[in-house]
Every structure is written in structure tokens, then in C-alpha cells.
Write an enzyme that holds these catalytic residues in place. Structure first.
Site, PDB file in Angstrom:
ATOM      1  N   ASP A   1       0.820  -1.211   0.000  1.00  0.00           N
ATOM      2  CA  ASP A   1       0.000   0.000   0.000  1.00  0.00           C
ATOM      3  C   ASP A   1       0.858   1.267   0.000  1.00  0.00           C
ATOM      4  O   ASP A   1       1.928   1.313   0.616  1.00  0.00           O
ATOM      5  CB  ASP A   1      -0.885  -0.018   1.254  1.00  0.00           C
ATOM      6  CG  ASP A   1      -1.843   1.153   1.320  1.00  0.00           C
ATOM      7  OD1 ASP A   1      -2.676   1.274   0.405  1.00  0.00           O
ATOM      8  OD2 ASP A   1      -1.750   1.949   2.271  1.00  0.00           O
TER       9      ASP A   1
ATOM     10  N   GLU B   1       1.081  -0.537  -5.125  1.00  0.00           N
ATOM     11  CA  GLU B   1       0.102   0.532  -5.357  1.00  0.00           C
ATOM     12  C   GLU B   1       0.922   1.820  -5.396  1.00  0.00           C
ATOM     13  O   GLU B   1       1.286   2.374  -4.374  1.00  0.00           O
ATOM     14  CB  GLU B   1      -0.937   0.590  -4.229  1.00  0.00           C
ATOM     15  CG  GLU B   1      -2.074   1.544  -4.557  1.00  0.00           C
ATOM     16  CD  GLU B   1      -2.379   2.543  -3.453  1.00  0.00           C
ATOM     17  OE1 GLU B   1      -3.230   3.405  -3.674  1.00  0.00           O
ATOM     18  OE2 GLU B   1      -1.752   2.478  -2.389  1.00  0.00           O
TER      19      GLU B   1
END
Length: 631
Positions: free
Chosen positions: A314, A367
Site C-alpha cells: 500500500d 500501489e
């Protein structure tokens, strides 16, 4: 209750590795471990707290009083406190009471390496041994083939707390999900599932992205061995498991990692590098050896102990740049005077090298929302070493294009074709993630223009275009049946909608798209290579039509795709083809069973009419707001 008995699981070699930041199996040493010492059962505790003056284990076994249960600090300046407490058994709740040398601060902290945590809002750690007998040997044997970059990845992104809820709005357990979710994924032909963070987190509205228990599956849904059962069942049904993993920041909760031993132990001491203004959270000190070892050990823990097949990392962009979300004067350049976080970049490369070296057949997925170069290129070629990267630019441009009324789309043809100018600069995964259906952005269905029929046709077209575009695919739960409301983490998805034909039609189409993607090698064998894609015509803006070819290793398997981004049917539409023969329609998003108008092609023969710079061509019908695929 007995006093602390001197005992250690650390060898001198372990300590040297730890200090050097190269001990990647710290979960085998730090934390709480139920063991037997000299014939006596109990628990060994070990915690890193170099600025502590004393560390005691407090818990329900000693009425939360530090008294007799102070750990011993090691003599080797590692900062590790340890000891064996006889009689402390599995299920015991505990924390570390830490007196700091700094201003004599005293704190009670949860164990950073705890394998189980109390269910929030309670915050104690729990001594646990997640015994489980795995039954996924078959999957683990051929996982490397299933998970290769030349294999299909159709990923279903799931928030376990709101996929489906029990009567009365209670959470489903890992065990229940091992039946219901696995059955659904299998039925829908998804190849992988991605779980939004399942590591323990204190605050439900964070969706799991503010972690406090890095080594513990959240107890909201059950015990660690029950989460293992869920992973095992997925593997037994040939479904890969990807976990969201958050090494970018952590919350300031009093029981968490922040200011752990009265010093900036895990977070960077400089607020300009140690605090996230966006998320009001702390940033790891990537330059500190022991912190790197903590994070890499954590990544490996899930791959090792839980048989996980991939990690989606993330907020990578926030790690890469010192000025991420900061104004001028709120950050300090690196030694070369630019904005790259050299320590974080070095950490990410080390992380990926260790993962790919230690585990066969896994992938890491970034990401990452910027144009940082080489995110999914190997470290030895100067890249960051990820297997794949989310294609955020494609997602944004595509959704912007689709929200426009079809009559205006001809003026924005470049928005839908632009992705192909950079599609092969990285190994891209195409995401329609949870972030796109919250905070007033509306559901995917309600971002589409037009009347009800057109909204659904646009959504079917969106998914058809996505699955035939180069790259792997990810759909957030609910999108696959046209969820009409925004995602709400506090409630179940709107499953009642699938009783309506238009919703069940989208669901059936996604199921068939998944089968198409896996059944036709042209869609995955060269999904990250320029050899896997060729335009037929990207310039027909007047009709808002795109035509292109997807290619695999064998040209007999080539697929010919046509997308019509308007509600006007394109009949007798001529498309150039490289050789003569008969084309068979293998997919059509306008079928009546999907809620479409039912315009079909069947088989069409080429003629020797040159078109689009090719010697042969065919005349086809492209239904309204639809994608058709031929072989």
C-alpha cells in the site's frame, strides 16, 4: 506465579543479523512463544526496547502488576529484553510495561510480534500458538505456474468485514467465509482474491490501513488458525491469496509502535520524515537496521506461516518521495538535493529481493501512483523489484472518459487510447479498487451516464474493455453485480440486487469474462509485452470505436476486439484483418442474458477488401455500448 527465568532463543549469530538488519525471521525469536524449559511449561517473551530502563510483562496472570515479572536485558547491546515465565499458557493476555531512560516515561505496550490480539476496542496481546495442519500441498506444488506473470490474474478485492454480514449485521467468521466466499469466488471464476488488511487494527473506519498488530490476523473474525483454514480452502479451490500490506505508516495509538520505549524506536525521529500529514500517522525509519528487519520479517511471516501467494504493498508513492503531500519547507532534500527517499528505496529493493529469493511462485504488487521509473523491473536492472504495479493512470483516465455522455466521447478519443503509449513500461494490473467507490465518488454503476439501460450497458462495456486491455485485472467487491450505492464498510454489500435481471446480467457477464480471460491465452501470455497487442484502428473518433488485436505465443489464438462507446449500433462496420478466414464471435457484452439488446455476429468471413492497412477485412456488427471479441 513463578518469577522470570533467564532463557534465550537468540544465538550470537541471530543477534549479529538483527543488528545488521539482516534477520528476516524475527517472528521465530521475538514476541511470546509457548515452550518448555527444564520440563516446565510456560512462555518465553522477548521484546526490542533499547531505551528502556526496565521492561516487565504484565497480564491477567499477575493482575497487570509488574512485580516479579521483569525481563532481563541482554548484555550484547542489542536492546532486547527477554525471559521465560513458567505457568504462562496459551490464551494469556499480556502487555509490556516499559520504564524509559528518557524522562522516566512509563508506558504499557502491546507486543509488536504478538500472534493474536484482543478484539478491539480492547488492546492486549494474547499468547497464542496457531497450530494447523495444511492441506494445500497440491497448490503449493504448482503455485509457481499459476502465479507466473504470463498467467491470468483476475483479482476480487474484498473487505472481510462487509462482503457479507450475518443476520443482525454481525461479522462473518473466517470459518464461515471459508465456505461462502470460497464458493462464490469459484463460481465467479476469479483466479485470486485480495484481502484488504487483515492484520490487527484498532479503528474500523481505517478499513485496516492503520495497523497495530502486524503479526496477528484480526480477531474480529476469529483465531489465526481459522484464517489459515480460509487460505487453505482457497488454495484447495485453485484460488490464489493476495494480502494488502502496509509498511508505509502506522497509527499513534498508545498501545502501538509509536514512541515504543520512550524513544522514536520504529518511527523516524525527524517529524518531516516521520509523520504523515494526510493520515495523521507515523512513518517507519527505513534507515534503521532493526526496523528494516522488523518489516521484512513481517512480509515473510505471512508468506511463510500463512502460505500467502502475494503482497499488494500500500501507498508506495508516499514511501518513495520525501515531499509526498508536503508543502515547501515541510521536507528536506536527500544528500543529492532531490526528493527521493533513498532509505525507503533501498528498503523496498531489499524487501523484494528477499521475498523472491525465499519463496517460489509469489508476487509483490505496488500501489504506486506516480511515474517513478522501474517499479516492476528487477533490482539487478535498477528497478524496485515488484512483480506488478497498479495502473492508476489508466483507471483515472478510463473512469473520466466513461462518465462523459456518449455524444461527447468523440472529442475525447485520446483519453481512452492514451494508456497504450505507456502500457508496457511496467507490468501493470488494472484496478477498479475500493478507493473508487467511496467518499462521494459514487458506485461504478452510478458513475455511468444515461438511462438505466445505458448505465448497465456502459458498466458491461467498461469491464469488457478492461479484460481485453493488456495487463491483469482487479475488481472491488460489489462492482461485479453493479452495486448501486457507494461501499459502506459498516454493512453488507447489497446482495438483494442480484434478484433483478440487469444486476444478475452484469454478474453473469463478469463470470464469463473471467472464463474468457483464462480460456484464451492471447489475453494473458504476453499481457506485459508489446508483442501481445496491436491496434487495428484507434482513430475512429467520429464513431467512438476502438479495434485491436490481442496476441499470445501462437497466432492461431489471436483475438480481434471491437468496442463501441456510443449507444448507436455500428452495423456493417468494416475491420481490417491480417489474413483470410472465418472469425467466430467468442464474447459479446450485449447478449440478452447479460441485459443487452441481443445483437450478435456469430461467424463472419473475411473478404479481399483492403482496410486499415491490411489485405483482408470483415464486416461486423458492434452493438450499442458494447465490446465484441472474435477468434
Amino acid at each position: 506465579m513463578s518469577r522470570v527465568v533467564p532463557h534465550s532463543l537468540f544465538s550470537d549469530f541471530d543477534i549479529n543479523l538483527f543488528k545488521a538488519g539482516k534477520h528476516y525471521r524475527l517472528y521465530e525469536k521475538l514476541g511470546s512463544h509457548p515452550i518448555e524449559v527444564n520440563g516446565e511449561k510456560g512462555t518465553y517473551f522477548a521484546v526490542w526496547a533499547p531505551s528502556a530502563k526496565s521492561v516487565a510483562v504484565v497480564g491477567d496472570f499477575n493482575y497487570w502488576l509488574e512485580g516479579d515479572h521483569k525481563l532481563n536485558v541482554r548484555w550484547d547491546e542489542s536492546g532486547i529484553w527477554e525471559g521465560f515465565i513458567p505457568g504462562v499458557d496459551v490464551g494469556t493476555k499480556y502487555k509490556y510495561k516499559i520504564h524509559s531512560h528518557n524522562n522516566d516515561i512509563m508506558t504499557e505496550k502491546a507486543d509488536p510480534f504478538a500472534r493474536l490480539c484482543e478484539t478491539p476496542p480492547n488492546t492486549a496481546s494474547v499468547v497464542w500458538k496457531a497450530d494447523y495442519k495444511w492441506k494445500d500441498k497440491k497448490w503449493m506444488g504448482y503455485r509457481a505456474d499459476k502465479n507466473g506473470l504470463d498467467r491470468p490474474y483476475s483479482v476480487y478485492e474484498v473487505h472481510l468485514g462487509s462482503w457479507r454480514r450475518r443476520e443482525g449485521n454481525g461479522f462473518m467468521s473466517y470459518t464461515e467465509l471459508a465456505d461462502e466466499l470460497v464458493t462464490y469466488l469459484k463460481e465467479m471464476n476469479f483466479t485470486h482474491v485480495e484481502f484488504m488488511p487483515i492484520m490487527e487494527y484498532p479503528f474500523d473506519p481505517s478499513w485496516g490501513y492503520q495497523l497495530t498488530g502486524y503479526f496477528a490476523p484480526t480477531s474480529r473474525f476469529g483465531k489465526p488458525e481459522e484464517f489459515k483454514l480460509l487460505v487453505d480452502k482457497l488454495h484447495q479451490n485453485d484460488i490464489g491469496v493476495i494480502l494488502d500490506w502496509v509498511p508505509s505508516h502506522f497509527p499513534e495509538d498508545a498501545h502501538g509502535l509509536g514512541f515504543f520505549d520512550g524513544s522514536h524506536l520504529y518511527e523516524h525521529p525527524d517529524r518531516r520524515r516521520g509523520y504523515h500529514p494526510d493520515w495523521k500517522s507515523l512513518i517507519f525509519n527505513y534507515g534503521r537496521n532493526e526496523v528494516r528487519a522488523f518489516l521484512i520479517s513481517n512480509a515473510l511471516f505471512w508468506l511463510d506461516q500463512f502460505h500467502v501467494d502475494g503482497l499488494r504493498v500500500d501507498a508506495v508513492a508516499s514511501m518513495l518521495y520525501l515531499d509526498y503531500s508536503r508543502e515547501e519547507g515541510e521536507w528536506e532534500p536527500n544528500m543529492y538535493g532531490n526528493n527521493e527517499n533513498l532509505e525507503a528505496i533501498s528498503f523496498i529493493r531489499e524487501l523484494n529481493e528477499e521475498i523472491y529469493q525465499s519463496f517460489k511462485g509469489v508476487q509483490t504488487i505496488a500501489e504506486e501512483s506516480t511515474a517513478f521509473s522501474g517499479v516492476s523491473r528487477p533490482v539487478y536492472l535498477g528497478g524496485l523489484g515488484f512483480g506488478m504495479k497498479w495502473m492508476m493512470g489508466w483507471m483515472h483516465d478510463t473512469l473520466e472518459y466513461f462518465k462523459k455522455e456518449p455524444i461527447y466521447r468523440k472529442h475525447h478519443q485520446n483519453d481512452i487510447t492514451f494508456s497504450m503509449t505507456y502500457a508496457f513500461t511496467e507490468n501493470f494490473m488494472l484496478p477498479f479498487s475500493h478507493d473508487e467507490v467511496v467518499y462521494g465518488k459514487q458506485s461504478l454503476l452510478y458513475r455511468m451516464p444515461g438511462d438505466e439501460w445505458q448505465r448497465f450497458a456502459n458498466l458491461r462495456l467498461l469491464f469488457g474493455y478492461m479484460f481485453t486491455h493488456p495487463g491483469t485485472n482487479l475488481i472491488f467487491m460489489g462492482g461485479e453485480f453493479g452495486q448501486s450505492s457507494e461501499w459502506n464498510y459498516q454493512h453488507s454489500l447489497d446482495w438483494h440486487l442480484v434478484q433483478y435481471d440487469l444486476h444478475s446480467g452484469v454478474q453473469q457477464m463478469v463470470k464469463d469474462l473471467n472464463a474468457l480471460y483464462q480460456g484464451y491465452p492471447a489475453l494473458y501470455e504476453k499481457q506485459f509485452s508489446t508483442e501481445g497487442f496491436q491496434w487495428i484502428d484507434y482513430g475512429d473518433a467520429e464513431n467512438s470505436v476502438l479495434t485491436y488485436i490481442r496476441k499470445g505465443h501462437d497466432e492461431k489464438n489471436d483475438l480481434f476486439i471491437a468496442c463501441n462507446f456510443t449507444p448507436v449500433p455500428r452495423e456493417n462496420y468494416r475491420m481490417g484483418i491480417p489474413k483470410s478466414g472465418t472469425l467466430t464471435e467468442v464474447f459479446n457484452s450485449d447478449l440478452k442474458k447479460y441485459g443487452g439488446s441481443g445483437m450478435k455476429n456469430g461467424k463472419v468471413k473475411t473478404s479481399a477488401t483492403p482496410w486499415h492497412g491490411r489485405d483482408q477485412s470483415v464486416e461486423i456488427t458492434i452493438p450499442p455500448l458494447a465490446v465484441v471479441v472474435f477468434q
